[in-house]
Design an enzyme around this catalytic site. Structure first.
Site, PDB file in Angstrom:
ATOM      1  CB  SER A 114      -0.894   0.020   1.241  1.00 41.76           C
ATOM      2  OG  SER A 114      -1.861  -0.994   1.166  1.00 41.76           O
ATOM      3  NE  ARG A 155      -2.544   4.629   0.289  1.00 42.69           N
ATOM      4  CZ  ARG A 155      -3.134   3.456  -0.021  1.00 42.69           C
ATOM      5  NH1 ARG A 155      -2.441   2.467  -0.554  1.00 42.69           N
ATOM      6  NH2 ARG A 155      -4.444   3.285   0.199  1.00 42.69           N
ATOM      7  N   GLY A 186      -5.934  -4.157  -8.019  1.00 47.15           N
ATOM      8  CA  GLY A 186      -7.086  -3.310  -7.719  1.00 47.15           C
ATOM      9  C   GLY A 186      -6.672  -1.976  -7.135  1.00 47.15           C
ATOM     10  NE  ARG A 214     -10.613  -6.976  -6.780  1.00 44.55           N
ATOM     11  CZ  ARG A 214      -9.595  -6.580  -6.034  1.00 44.55           C
ATOM     12  NH1 ARG A 214      -8.357  -6.684  -6.496  1.00 44.55           N
ATOM     13  NH2 ARG A 214      -9.800  -6.062  -4.843  1.00 44.55           N
ATOM     14  CB  SER A 230     -13.218   0.642   0.337  1.00 47.11           C
ATOM     15  OG  SER A 230     -12.229   0.716  -0.681  1.00 47.11           O
ATOM     16  CD  GLN A 249      -8.263  -1.190  -3.367  1.00 42.50           C
ATOM     17  OE1 GLN A 249      -9.262  -1.381  -4.057  1.00 42.50           O
ATOM     18  NE2 GLN A 249      -7.285  -2.072  -3.272  1.00 42.50           N
ATOM     19  CG  ASP A 266      -5.472  -7.191   2.059  1.00 44.89           C
ATOM     20  OD1 ASP A 266      -6.592  -7.309   1.508  1.00 44.89           O
ATOM     21  OD2 ASP A 266      -4.725  -6.207   1.871  1.00 44.89           O
ATOM     22  NE  ARG A 326      -7.821 -12.463  -1.206  1.00 45.22           N
ATOM     23  CZ  ARG A 326      -7.041 -11.382  -1.106  1.00 45.22           C
ATOM     24  NH1 ARG A 326      -7.217 -10.545  -0.103  1.00 45.22           N
ATOM     25  NH2 ARG A 326      -6.093 -11.157  -1.985  1.00 45.22           N
ATOM     26  NE  ARG A 347      -3.194  -9.809   0.402  1.00 46.78           N
ATOM     27  CZ  ARG A 347      -1.973  -9.251   0.481  1.00 46.78           C
ATOM     28  NH1 ARG A 347      -0.959  -9.944   0.960  1.00 46.78           N
ATOM     29  NH2 ARG A 347      -1.774  -8.006   0.073  1.00 46.78           N
TER      30      ARG A 347
END
Ligand code: S3P
Length: 447
Positions: A30, A34, A102, A130, A175, A177, A328, A359, A406
Site C-alpha cells: 500500500s 502511494r 485493484g 472486480r 474501503s 481504496q 487481507d 476469498r 494470498r
C-alpha cells in the site's frame, strides 16, 4: 512476465521442519503504490528506499511513467521519482495495464479523474471481474466520465473533469481504496474535498499526503466517523521515503511459525500501523506467542521486529470490528484456525468476496481439500480446528488459487502443517505482492 501470459506454475508444499532464524519481508504494498503516485505529482525528485518490487507496484510505476513521470531504479535499489506537479499528468498514449492490481486501478482512476485527459484501463481476468462502481460513483460526482464493460468493470475508459468539483463523500463500504481515490482526485480540485469514513481503514494516504505537504485535516464527528478534508491544488514537496516491511506479507510467516512445531523465528522490520496490524492481536488472543522487539518509527509508520514461537492455538470468535484492520489477512487466519483447538467463528467478511478472488469460497474449497473442517457462511467462515494435529487431506488434486496471491501463500502455509502436503495449482500470482516468498520460506528451513 505477468501472471496471465506465462504458463501456470503448480507447486507442492510439504512439512519439512521448523522455521528458524531471522528474515526480512519486502516493502509494504500500500505504501509503495502511494509513494510512486505522490512522488510523481510532486515538483522535484522523490527517493524511495525499500520499495516493494512486486508486479502490482510496477504496474503503478509504468502507468505514472505513461502519464509523464520519470521513475527509475538506482543501482543501490532505491527508486527515484521525478514528478510532473499536481495538475501535470499527461494523456497516456496507450492503455494502462493494471495487471492484477485493484489498488493501482482505483487509486489511479482517482488521479486521472481531476485531470482533463482520457485514459483506458485494462487488467487480467481476476481484476476484470472486480467492481469499479464504488469509485466511479464519487469520481463521477466530481465530473469525470466513464465508459465501462457491463457491471462497471474493466476494461474501462475514463475522461477526467476539465473543471473538477469538490465533494463531500460518505463511504458506503469500508474501503481505503475508495477513500484514497477520492482524496487523490481532490488533489487537483479547487476547494476542500471531504471523505467521511464511518469505519476507519488504513490511513497511509492521509499520512503520506501530509508528509508531501498537503493541507489535510482529520476530525471525528458526533457519530464517531472520521472526517478527512483535503485542500485542493497544493504544491507537493518531494520526499525521502523509507517503506516499512509489509505486515500482510509478514502474516504468512507469522502463522507458519505458530503452527509448525519447534519454530522460533524473528521477522524484521514489520510495519505495525494500527489500521493494519489486527491479525497479530487476534493470533495473540488465540494463544500465539508473538512479541514485538526493537519498536521504532520508519517513514512515519510504527515498525517492530516480530519474534514468533510455535504455539498451541485455540479457536475464538473474531470481533467483526477488527475486519478493516486485517482485511487481507483472513485467508491465512483461516489456516491458523484450522490448526487450532476448537472452533473459530468469523463474520463481517462480505468484502472478501470481491478481492482478487472470492476469498471465502476459495478458502472453503481449498481448506476442505487439505483436510480441514470448515463451513462457509454468507459473510464469514466457521472453522473447527485439528487441535494441532497435521491436516489430513487425500493428497489428491491441486488447490485452485484463481489468480489470487494470498490464496496461494495461505495454502502454501497450510501445506507445511499437512500429512500429505498441499499442491497449489499456480504460484505465479505470488509475484504480484511477494516475489521472493518461496525463497524466503526455504531460508527459514520450512520448505
Ligand atoms: C488497499 C486497500 C484494501 C486492501 C488492498 C490494499 C490499499 O482494499 O484489500 O489489498 O492499499 O488501499 P479495499 O479498499 O478494497 O478494502
Amino acid at each position: 512476465m505477468s501472471a496471465s501470459s506465462a504458463p501456470a506454475q503448480p507447486r507442492r508444499f510439504v512439512a519439512k521442519g521448523a522455521l528458524t532464524g531471522r528474515i526480512r519481508v519486502p516493502g509494504d504494498k500500500s505504501i509503495s503504490h502511494r509513494s510512486i503516485m505522490l512522488g510523481a505529482l510532486a515538483v522535484g525528485e522523490t527517493r524511495v528506499t525499500g520499495l516493494l518490487e512486486g508486479e502490482d507496484v510496477l504496474a503503478t510505476a509504468a502507468a505514472m511513467r505513461a502519464m509523464g513521470a520519470t521513475i527509475e531504479r538506482q543501482a543501490d535499489g532505491d527508486w527515484l521519482v521525478a514528478g510532473v506537479g499536481v495538475g501535470g499528468l499527461l494523456q497516456p498514449a496507450g492503455a494502462l495495464d493494471m495487471g492484477n492490481s485493484g489498488t493501482s486501478t482505483r487509486l489511479l482512476l482517482g488521479l486521472v479523474a481531476s485531470h482533463a485527459i482520457t485514459a483506458a484501463f485494462i487488467g487480467d481476468a481476476s481484476l476484470s471481474k472486480r467492481p469499479m462502481g464504488r469509485v466511479i460513483t464519487p469520481l463521477g460526482q466530481m465530473g469525470a466520465t466513464f465508459t465501462t464493460y457491463p457491471g462497471g468493470r474493466l476494461p474501462l475508459i475514463i475522461t477526467g473533469a476539465e473543471t473538477p468539483v469538490p465533494i463531500t463523500y460518505r463511504l458506503p463500504v469500508a474501503s481505503a481504496q475508495v477513500k484514497s481515490a477520492v482524496l487523490l482526485a481532490g488533489l487537483n480540485t479547487p476547494g476542500a474535498t471531504t471523505v467521511i469514513e464511518p469505519v476507519p481503514t488504513r490511513d497511509h494516504s492521509e499520512r503520506m499526503l501530509r508528509g508531501f505537504g498537503a493541507d489535510l485535516s482529520v476530525e471525528t464527528d458526533a457519530e464517531g466517523a472520521r472526517v478527512i478534508s483535503l485542500s485542493g491544488q497544493p504544491e507537493l514537496r518531494p520526499q525521502a521515503i523509507t517503506v516499512p516491511g509489509d505486515p500482510s506479507s509478514a502474516a504468512f510467516f507469522v502463522v507458519a511459525a505458530l503452527i509448525v512445531p519447534g519454530s522460533d523465528l524473528l521477522i524484521e522490520n514489520v510495519g505495525l500501523n494500527p489500521t493494519r496490524a489486527a491479525l497479530f492481536d487476534v493470533l495473540r488472543l488465540m494463544g500465539g506467542q508473538i512479541t514485538e522487539v526493537n519498536q521504532r518509527e520508519v517513514g512515519g509508520e510504527p515498525v517492530a521486529d516480530l519474534h514468533v514461537r510455535a504455539s498451541a492455538l485455540h479457536g475464538i470468535t473474531v470481533d467483526p470490528a477488527v475486519v478493516p484492520a486485517m482485511v487481507d489477512e483472513f485467508p491465512v487466519l483461516f489456516v491458523a484456525a484450522a490448526l487450532a483447538e476448537g472452533r473459530t467463528v468469523t463474520s463481517g467478511l462480505e468484502e472478501l468476496r470481491v478481492k482478487e478472488s472470492d476469498r471465502i469460497t476459495a478458502m472453503r474449497v481449498a481448506l476442505t481439500l487439505a483436510g480441514a473442517r470448515v463451513e462457509e457462511t454468507a459473510d464469514g467462515m466457521i472453522i473447527d480446528g485439528s487441535g494441532g494435529r497435521l491436516l489430513a487431506g487425500t493428497g489428491n488434486g491441486a488447490v485452485a488459487t484463481h489468480l489470487d496471491h494470498r490464496i496461494a501463500m495461505a495454502m502454501a502455509v497450510a501445506g507445511l502443517a499437512s500429512e500429505t502436503g498441499v499442491t497449489v495449482d499456480d504460484t505465479r500470482p505470488i509475484a504480484t505482492s511477494f516475489p521472493l516468498f518461496e525463497r524466503l520460506l526455504a531460508d527459514t528451513g520450512a520448505a
